[in-house]
Scaffold this motif. Structure first.
Motif, PDB file in Angstrom:
ATOM      1  N   THR A 278       0.901   9.092  -6.342  1.00  0.00           N
ATOM      2  CA  THR A 278       0.590  10.466  -5.946  1.00  0.00           C
ATOM      3  C   THR A 278       1.774  11.423  -5.924  1.00  0.00           C
ATOM      4  O   THR A 278       1.559  12.638  -5.921  1.00  0.00           O
TER       5      THR A 278
ATOM      6  N   TRP B 125       1.982   1.719  -3.526  1.00  0.00           N
ATOM      7  CA  TRP B 125       0.891   2.307  -4.318  1.00  0.00           C
ATOM      8  C   TRP B 125       0.848   3.819  -4.140  1.00  0.00           C
ATOM      9  O   TRP B 125       0.811   4.573  -5.116  1.00  0.00           O
ATOM     10  N   TRP B 126       0.858   4.272  -2.888  1.00  0.00           N
ATOM     11  CA  TRP B 126       0.686   5.703  -2.657  1.00  0.00           C
ATOM     12  C   TRP B 126       1.837   6.515  -3.249  1.00  0.00           C
ATOM     13  O   TRP B 126       1.611   7.518  -3.921  1.00  0.00           O
TER      14      TRP B 126
ATOM     15  N   HIS C  22      -7.271   9.428  -5.547  1.00  0.00           N
ATOM     16  CA  HIS C  22      -6.667   8.568  -4.523  1.00  0.00           C
ATOM     17  C   HIS C  22      -7.066   8.999  -3.115  1.00  0.00           C
ATOM     18  O   HIS C  22      -7.147   8.148  -2.213  1.00  0.00           O
TER      19      HIS C  22
ATOM     20  N   ASP D  51     -12.381   6.634   2.297  1.00  0.00           N
ATOM     21  CA  ASP D  51     -13.156   5.400   2.466  1.00  0.00           C
ATOM     22  C   ASP D  51     -12.557   4.532   3.575  1.00  0.00           C
ATOM     23  O   ASP D  51     -13.292   3.895   4.343  1.00  0.00           O
ATOM     24  N   MET D  52     -11.235   4.480   3.656  1.00  0.00           N
ATOM     25  CA  MET D  52     -10.584   3.682   4.694  1.00  0.00           C
ATOM     26  C   MET D  52     -10.887   4.235   6.080  1.00  0.00           C
ATOM     27  O   MET D  52     -10.999   3.480   7.056  1.00  0.00           O
TER      28      MET D  52
ATOM     29  N   LEU E 228       0.831  -1.206   0.000  1.00  0.00           N
ATOM     30  CA  LEU E 228       0.000   0.000   0.000  1.00  0.00           C
ATOM     31  C   LEU E 228       0.867   1.259   0.000  1.00  0.00           C
ATOM     32  O   LEU E 228       0.532   2.264  -0.646  1.00  0.00           O
TER      33      LEU E 228
ATOM     34  N   VAL F  58      -9.934   9.822  -2.251  1.00  0.00           N
ATOM     35  CA  VAL F  58     -11.221   9.164  -1.987  1.00  0.00           C
ATOM     36  C   VAL F  58     -11.004   7.834  -1.288  1.00  0.00           C
ATOM     37  O   VAL F  58     -11.752   7.466  -0.360  1.00  0.00           O
ATOM     38  N   TRP F  59      -9.973   7.095  -1.695  1.00  0.00           N
ATOM     39  CA  TRP F  59      -9.715   5.794  -1.070  1.00  0.00           C
ATOM     40  C   TRP F  59      -9.248   5.953   0.381  1.00  0.00           C
ATOM     41  O   TRP F  59      -9.588   5.139   1.234  1.00  0.00           O
ATOM     42  N   LEU F  60      -8.465   7.008   0.641  1.00  0.00           N
ATOM     43  CA  LEU F  60      -8.098   7.254   2.035  1.00  0.00           C
ATOM     44  C   LEU F  60      -9.339   7.566   2.867  1.00  0.00           C
ATOM     45  O   LEU F  60      -9.492   7.072   3.992  1.00  0.00           O
TER      46      LEU F  60
END
Length: 309
Positions: free
Chosen positions: A101, A96-97, A153, A159-160, A93, A155-157
């Motif tokens: 980004t 990925w970040w 991206h 959501d977590m 992860l 948005v995914w943070l």
């Protein structure tokens, strides 16, 4: 052998901030060696064999390159709670970040401050990272696209964090300091000017609350050390035998091989040395010369190309 943590960095480096926050999260004592934003770095370069990205972590005569490996090393040498990698998904992860980004964050940053950057910095980064455009006008022309990339991206943070957890994986981890550092680059330098571009990072909500909690990690206990002092420590020390490495290299290389290791993206300056240890996560080269003596330079496997020298 002293296991004193020595960080070579500069204060405006976002990757430096990633490591400083990890040291703060673990409440560690460390030595701070400030280096110039652009080379030459006459006391650091001999210790890294030419590797030019920063920060790097020094422990005696062992040099650890790339923040992904530096975080693993801090966790290994200072297993003090909390663990940076308690969750096995943390490291991919983090990868990925960083990959998704950092480039758009730099472009947003440049669209605000590109006209204030010293010419020597811009000229250096053209060689360091040919695909990065630091010109304010050029970056600004594509600003909306860079903002789209970051917000997708974020948005995914969000959501977590939506279930009320205080940190991205529940407990604080390497993912928190990794996700924070690119956003810090924007907030630190663009200020409220970026508020309309990245509203979730500025308006009250789960993301801003998380950002402030990570910032509160601080930097641990930081003590100054000169470049000359750090060099002398390495010169007088003996590299540690990397017994923690399993030597699982699938017959790819043999210990004693002369190898060349180079980053696969930016700062593509090769380091040549003798392989002394390797597994699927890490490789260690021994470099030697009259000025430094023996130095072990450590690299992660991911993000680096390895060939015979």
């Amino acid at each position: 052998m002293s296991e004193e943590l020595i960080l070579h960095h500069y204060d405006s480096s976002p990757f430096g901030e990633k490591i400083r926050l990890a040291l703060g999260l673990k409440n560690l004592r460390w030595r701070s060696v400030i280096n110039s934003v652009v080379p030459p770095r006459p006391f650091l370069t001999p210790l890294t064999g030419g590797y030019r990205r920063i920060p790097v972590l020094q422990i005696g005569a062992d040099i650890y390159c790339d923040t992904h490996l530096i975080l693993r090393t801090i966790d290994r040498l200072r297993p003090d709670a909390p663990s940076l990698f308690a969750n096995k998904t943390t490291e991919p992860l983090c990868w990925w970040w960083d990959k998704a980004t950092f480039a758009p964050a730099v472009a947003i940053w440049a669209s605000f401050v590109g006209d204030k950057l010293p010419k020597e910095f811009i000229d250096d980064r053209k060689t360091f990272a040919p695909g990065f455009e630091l010109n304010k006008e050029a970056s600004g022309a594509n600003l909306s696209l860079h903002v789209q990339h970051i917000n997708a991206h974020l948005v995914w943070l969000i959501d977590m964090l939506a279930d009320g957890r205080p940190f991205l994986l529940g407990e604080p981890s390497a993912l928190d300091v990794t996700a924070y550092h690119t956003l810090w680059l924007v907030k630190q330098n663009c200020g409220e000017g970026a508020a309309t571009l990245l509203p979730d990072l500025y308006q009250p909500g789960v993301l801003l609350s998380w950002f402030e909690r990570v910032a509160a990690f601080g930097h641990g206990t930081r003590e100054a050390l000169t470049q000359e002092q750090a060099f002398e420590i390495a010169k007088q020390a003996t590299p540690v035998e990397p017994n923690y490495i399993s030597q699982n290299i699938d017959n790819e290389w043999e210990i004693g091989d002369k190898l060349r290791i180079v980053p696969d993206d930016t700062g593509r300056v090769p380091v040549e040395g003798t392989l002394v240890a390797a597994d699927r996560h890490e490789m260690v080269l021994r470099i030697s010369d009259e000025k430094t003596g023996n130095i072990n330079v450590h690299f992660p496997r991911a993000g680096f190309e390895v060939t015979r020298a």
